[in-house]
Design a protein around this motif. Structure first.
Motif, PDB file in Angstrom:
ATOM      1  N   GLY A   4      -0.003  -7.801  -7.451  1.00  0.00           N
ATOM      2  CA  GLY A   4       0.586  -6.725  -7.635  1.00  0.00           C
ATOM      3  C   GLY A   4      -0.207  -5.653  -8.516  1.00  0.00           C
ATOM      4  N   VAL A   5       0.408  -4.675  -8.900  1.00  0.00           N
ATOM      5  CA  VAL A   5      -0.154  -3.454  -9.588  1.00  0.00           C
ATOM      6  C   VAL A   5       0.830  -3.305 -10.709  1.00  0.00           C
ATOM      7  N   GLU A   6       0.024  -2.647 -11.924  1.00  0.00           N
ATOM      8  CA  GLU A   6       0.947  -2.191 -13.109  1.00  0.00           C
ATOM      9  C   GLU A   6       0.568  -0.800 -13.283  1.00  0.00           C
ATOM     10  N   LEU A   7       1.679   0.025 -13.375  1.00  0.00           N
ATOM     11  CA  LEU A   7       1.421   1.354 -13.563  1.00  0.00           C
ATOM     12  C   LEU A   7       2.043   1.927 -14.956  1.00  0.00           C
ATOM     13  N   SER A   8       1.404   2.752 -15.451  1.00  0.00           N
ATOM     14  CA  SER A   8       1.789   3.033 -16.799  1.00  0.00           C
ATOM     15  C   SER A   8       1.558   4.502 -17.211  1.00  0.00           C
ATOM     16  N   PRO A   9       2.391   5.218 -18.169  1.00  0.00           N
ATOM     17  CA  PRO A   9       1.894   6.405 -18.672  1.00  0.00           C
ATOM     18  C   PRO A   9       0.697   6.365 -19.525  1.00  0.00           C
ATOM     19  N   PRO A  10       0.086   7.424 -20.023  1.00  0.00           N
ATOM     20  CA  PRO A  10      -1.216   7.298 -20.786  1.00  0.00           C
ATOM     21  C   PRO A  10      -0.744   6.653 -22.254  1.00  0.00           C
ATOM     22  N   THR A  11       0.638   7.093 -22.532  1.00  0.00           N
ATOM     23  CA  THR A  11       0.752   6.531 -23.824  1.00  0.00           C
ATOM     24  C   THR A  11       1.108   4.912 -24.135  1.00  0.00           C
ATOM     25  N   GLY A  12       1.049   4.422 -22.658  1.00  0.00           N
ATOM     26  CA  GLY A  12       1.448   3.122 -22.763  1.00  0.00           C
ATOM     27  C   GLY A  12       2.972   2.727 -23.128  1.00  0.00           C
ATOM     28  N   GLY A  13       2.960   1.329 -23.449  1.00  0.00           N
ATOM     29  CA  GLY A  13       4.209   0.985 -23.923  1.00  0.00           C
ATOM     30  C   GLY A  13       5.441   0.633 -23.054  1.00  0.00           C
ATOM     31  N   VAL A  14       5.420   1.091 -21.612  1.00  0.00           N
ATOM     32  CA  VAL A  14       6.247   0.780 -20.563  1.00  0.00           C
ATOM     33  C   VAL A  14       5.505   0.666 -19.429  1.00  0.00           C
ATOM     34  N   SER A  15       5.882  -0.280 -18.452  1.00  0.00           N
ATOM     35  CA  SER A  15       5.099  -0.178 -17.414  1.00  0.00           C
ATOM     36  C   SER A  15       6.087  -0.660 -16.075  1.00  0.00           C
ATOM     37  N   LEU A  16       5.620  -0.221 -14.702  1.00  0.00           N
ATOM     38  CA  LEU A  16       6.396  -0.614 -13.613  1.00  0.00           C
ATOM     39  C   LEU A  16       5.246  -1.431 -12.682  1.00  0.00           C
ATOM     40  N   CYS A  17       5.796  -2.594 -12.310  1.00  0.00           N
ATOM     41  CA  CYS A  17       4.861  -3.473 -11.558  1.00  0.00           C
ATOM     42  C   CYS A  17       5.452  -3.419 -10.241  1.00  0.00           C
TER      43      CYS A  17
ATOM     44  N   VAL B 247      -2.600   3.638 -12.646  1.00  0.00           N
ATOM     45  CA  VAL B 247      -2.886   2.041 -12.554  1.00  0.00           C
ATOM     46  C   VAL B 247      -3.534   1.729 -13.822  1.00  0.00           C
ATOM     47  N   VAL B 248      -2.767   0.416 -14.392  1.00  0.00           N
ATOM     48  CA  VAL B 248      -3.585  -0.131 -15.607  1.00  0.00           C
ATOM     49  C   VAL B 248      -4.127  -1.203 -15.356  1.00  0.00           C
ATOM     50  N   ALA B 249      -3.404  -2.128 -14.433  1.00  0.00           N
ATOM     51  CA  ALA B 249      -3.962  -3.375 -14.009  1.00  0.00           C
ATOM     52  C   ALA B 249      -3.874  -3.462 -12.521  1.00  0.00           C
ATOM     53  N   GLU B 250      -4.498  -4.481 -11.901  1.00  0.00           N
ATOM     54  CA  GLU B 250      -4.040  -4.524 -10.636  1.00  0.00           C
ATOM     55  C   GLU B 250      -4.769  -5.844 -10.011  1.00  0.00           C
ATOM     56  N   GLY B 251      -4.211  -6.670  -9.019  1.00  0.00           N
ATOM     57  CA  GLY B 251      -4.711  -7.730  -8.676  1.00  0.00           C
ATOM     58  C   GLY B 251      -4.480  -7.758  -7.061  1.00  0.00           C
ATOM     59  N   ALA B 252      -4.554  -8.889  -6.473  1.00  0.00           N
ATOM     60  CA  ALA B 252      -4.270  -9.194  -4.820  1.00  0.00           C
ATOM     61  C   ALA B 252      -2.888  -8.588  -4.779  1.00  0.00           C
ATOM     62  N   PRO B 253      -2.337  -8.090  -3.622  1.00  0.00           N
ATOM     63  CA  PRO B 253      -1.267  -7.475  -3.375  1.00  0.00           C
ATOM     64  C   PRO B 253      -0.026  -8.515  -3.756  1.00  0.00           C
TER      65      PRO B 253
ATOM     66  N   ALA C 265       0.953  -1.278  -0.042  1.00  0.00           N
ATOM     67  CA  ALA C 265       0.010   0.084  -0.019  1.00  0.00           C
ATOM     68  C   ALA C 265       0.760   1.270  -0.057  1.00  0.00           C
ATOM     69  N   ALA C 266       1.876   1.204   0.933  1.00  0.00           N
ATOM     70  CA  ALA C 266       2.745   2.341   0.734  1.00  0.00           C
ATOM     71  C   ALA C 266       3.567   2.614  -0.408  1.00  0.00           C
ATOM     72  N   SER C 267       4.065   1.729  -1.059  1.00  0.00           N
ATOM     73  CA  SER C 267       4.876   1.544  -2.236  1.00  0.00           C
ATOM     74  C   SER C 267       3.721   2.185  -3.555  1.00  0.00           C
ATOM     75  N   LYS C 268       2.787   1.541  -3.267  1.00  0.00           N
ATOM     76  CA  LYS C 268       1.668   1.907  -4.455  1.00  0.00           C
ATOM     77  C   LYS C 268       1.461   3.328  -4.481  1.00  0.00           C
ATOM     78  N   ALA C 269       1.159   3.979  -3.139  1.00  0.00           N
ATOM     79  CA  ALA C 269       0.837   5.164  -3.078  1.00  0.00           C
ATOM     80  C   ALA C 269       2.109   6.276  -3.299  1.00  0.00           C
TER      81      ALA C 269
END
Length: 125
Positions: free
Chosen positions: A39-52, A30-36, A13-17
């Motif tokens: 995890g969670v996938e974060l991406s810019p509006p243009t997509g193409g790269v993500s941080l999970c 956030v572009v996708a999320e499941g149970a901790p 929760a702290a890292s996601k925030a």
């Protein structure tokens, strides 16, 4: 530049925030999320790269993440937002001529001790 980076964190929760707030100036959401544990996938509006990010009890090794900004203002805004989100200053926004003449970056240490950077390689507008 990367396609995606996925790493474990000790407090999901702290890292996601932290990453949502710190990377808000870059348009990251956030572009996708499941149970901790998934995890969670974060991406810019243009997509193409993500941080999970995902919850783990394992102790992650040192990690340096560098995100590309479109302009120097985004670097400044990242630094401000990351500090507000609880990051620790590890290098205020500014030129790093030891890398190259237009390397403008800021660094913070995130919740798990990772070195998070945002860099603009373009000359000042």
């Amino acid at each position: 530049m990367f396609d995606h980076v996925k790493f474990g964190v000790s407090d999901f929760a702290a890292s996601k925030a932290f990453f949502l707030k710190a990377l808000e100036p870059l348009g990251v959401a956030v572009v996708a999320e499941g149970a901790p544990s998934y995890g969670v996938e974060l991406s810019p509006p243009t997509g193409g790269v993500s941080l999970c990010l995902f919850q783990t009890d394992e102790k992650p090794a040192h990690l340096h993440l560098a995100f590309r900004a479109n302009n120097r203002q985004q670097v400044d805004e990242f630094h401000r937002a990351a500090l507000e989100a609880g990051g620790k200053d590890h290098g205020a926004p500014g030129l790093r001529p030891q890398y190259h003449a237009n390397y403008y970056a800021a660094f913070v240490i995130g919740p798990d001790g990772h070195n998070i950077e945002v860099v603009c390689n373009e000359p000042e507008a």
